[in-house]
Design a protein around this motif. Structure first.
Motif, short mmCIF file in Angstrom:
data_model
loop_
_atom_site.label_atom_id
_atom_site.label_comp_id
_atom_site.label_asym_id
_atom_site.label_seq_id
_atom_site.Cartn_x
_atom_site.Cartn_y
_atom_site.Cartn_z
N LEU A 241 47.95 14.25 36.19
CA LEU A 241 47.27 15.01 36.83
C LEU A 241 48.40 16.09 37.65
O LEU A 241 47.94 17.25 37.61
N LYS A 242 49.43 15.78 37.77
CA LYS A 242 50.36 16.70 38.26
C LYS A 242 50.81 17.67 37.28
O LYS A 242 50.88 19.01 37.80
N LYS B 86 47.86 20.21 37.06
CA LYS B 86 47.79 21.05 38.16
C LYS B 86 49.13 22.01 38.21
O LYS B 86 48.73 23.44 38.39
N MET C 33 42.65 19.42 38.85
CA MET C 33 43.23 17.94 38.45
C MET C 33 41.91 17.27 38.52
O MET C 33 41.89 16.13 37.51
N GLY D 248 48.49 16.58 30.20
CA GLY D 248 48.35 17.13 31.27
C GLY D 248 48.41 18.70 31.08
O GLY D 248 47.75 19.37 31.29
N GLU E 214 53.68 20.95 43.23
CA GLU E 214 53.44 20.02 42.20
C GLU E 214 54.89 19.86 41.53
O GLU E 214 55.44 18.72 41.07
#
Length: 298
Positions: free
Chosen positions: A55-56, A59, A65, A195, A282
């Protein structure tokens, strides 16, 4: 963001993932006992490191996210399946996981095996769900990367090497590092990479995500090995010294505690270098997370 703050941020991010996980297996027609067994391990706590990393990085690379959440959560299903199977008598034969009876102790071996099988399969269903809000080609590429990291050339192969090396003298540091890069590091690395892939990042960014993930994967494993020597049962969720008792080859057993600490810091520095050009919250989180991994054992 200091180290106390990263703990709070990691906990908040983990709770966000946890909220999604609590309903992720519902409505899929899973038999009640099997569902109970799957959720017993899936919802047993933990830092949710792999989904949070996904997720990080998503982002950081400009993606909302929430669009990445189903994919990120799937990584926790895969991780949990691996823990259930690792604990089995035929594998590591551990009675405790995160301070609670292992799945096969709480239920039975057959149910534990099926719970792991179910979690692994449902993980790919969740990954595909991400294509409802993201370009399908991005999701497919990320799924391919996860399959490689979790499969026989990655996590599963690493577990096979771990079993081969257990109780065996003469294992080199290179062999140990290869084994851990597969067993532990591959899924952490692909969490970061996927991600960035979901965000449609260019090749140079994907390389940074992959390098960061690989580096903290090594640091995380070294820290776990150190904690098995100097930690406490409440902190690590299993008896201290279990690796030595099981005849495991670890960083402290091969190079000693002092060199293990040095290597962990070296890999953290390598991870942080990948974030030099970023100044977002982030990126700050990812930097401090790398430091936190080593801070746990300092």
């Amino acid at each position: 963001m200091g180290l106390p703050a990263i703990k709070e941020d990691l906990l908040a991010s983990a709770r966000h993932v946890e909220g999604f996980l609590r309903t992720s297996l519902h409505g899929r027609g899973v038999p009640e006992r099997l569902l109970t067994s799957m959720e017993y391990s899936l919802l047993a706590g933990g830092k949710r490191l792999r989904p949070v990393l996904c997720l990080k990085w998503a982002k950081l690379c400009g993606l909302d996210m929430e669009k990445a959440m189903p994919f990120a959560a799937s990584l926790e299903l895969i991780h949990t399946y691996s823990l259930i199977h690792d604990d089995l008598p035929a594998m590591d034969n551990d009675d405790l996981r995160r301070g609670k009876p292992s799945n096969h102790k709480q239920f039975d071996e057959a149910t534990a095996i099926l719970a792991g099988d179910g979690l692994l399969t449902e993980a790919f269903s969740l990954m595909a769900q991400a294509a409802e809000s993201l370009p399908a080609e991005r999701v497919v590429c990320a799924m391919k990367a996860v399959a490689a990291a979790a499969g026989a050339g990655g996590m599963v192969g690493g577990q096979a090497l771990d079993m081969e090396y257990t109780g065996k003298a003469g294992i080199s540091l290179d062999q140990l590092q290869t084994m851990h890069a597969m067993k532990t590091g591959a899924l952490i690395r692909v969490a970061c990479l996927s991600g960035a892939m979901l965000a449609g990042s260019k090749a140079s960014v994907l390389e940074k995500a992959s390098t960061y993930g690989a580096a903290i994967g090594v640091a995380f494993q070294i820290a776990d090995d150190i904690l098995d020597v100097v930690g406490n049962e409440q902190e690590i969720g299993k008896p201290v010294g279990s690796d030595e008792q099981a005849g495991k080859n670890t960083y402290p057993s091969l190079v000693g505690l002092a060199e293990s600490h040095r290597l962990a810091r070296l890999y953290v520095d390598r991870a942080v270098e990948c974030l030099e050009e970023y100044s977002t919250s982030e990126a700050d989180f990812l930097r401090q997370l790398a430091f936190y991994i080593v801070e746990r054992v300092s």
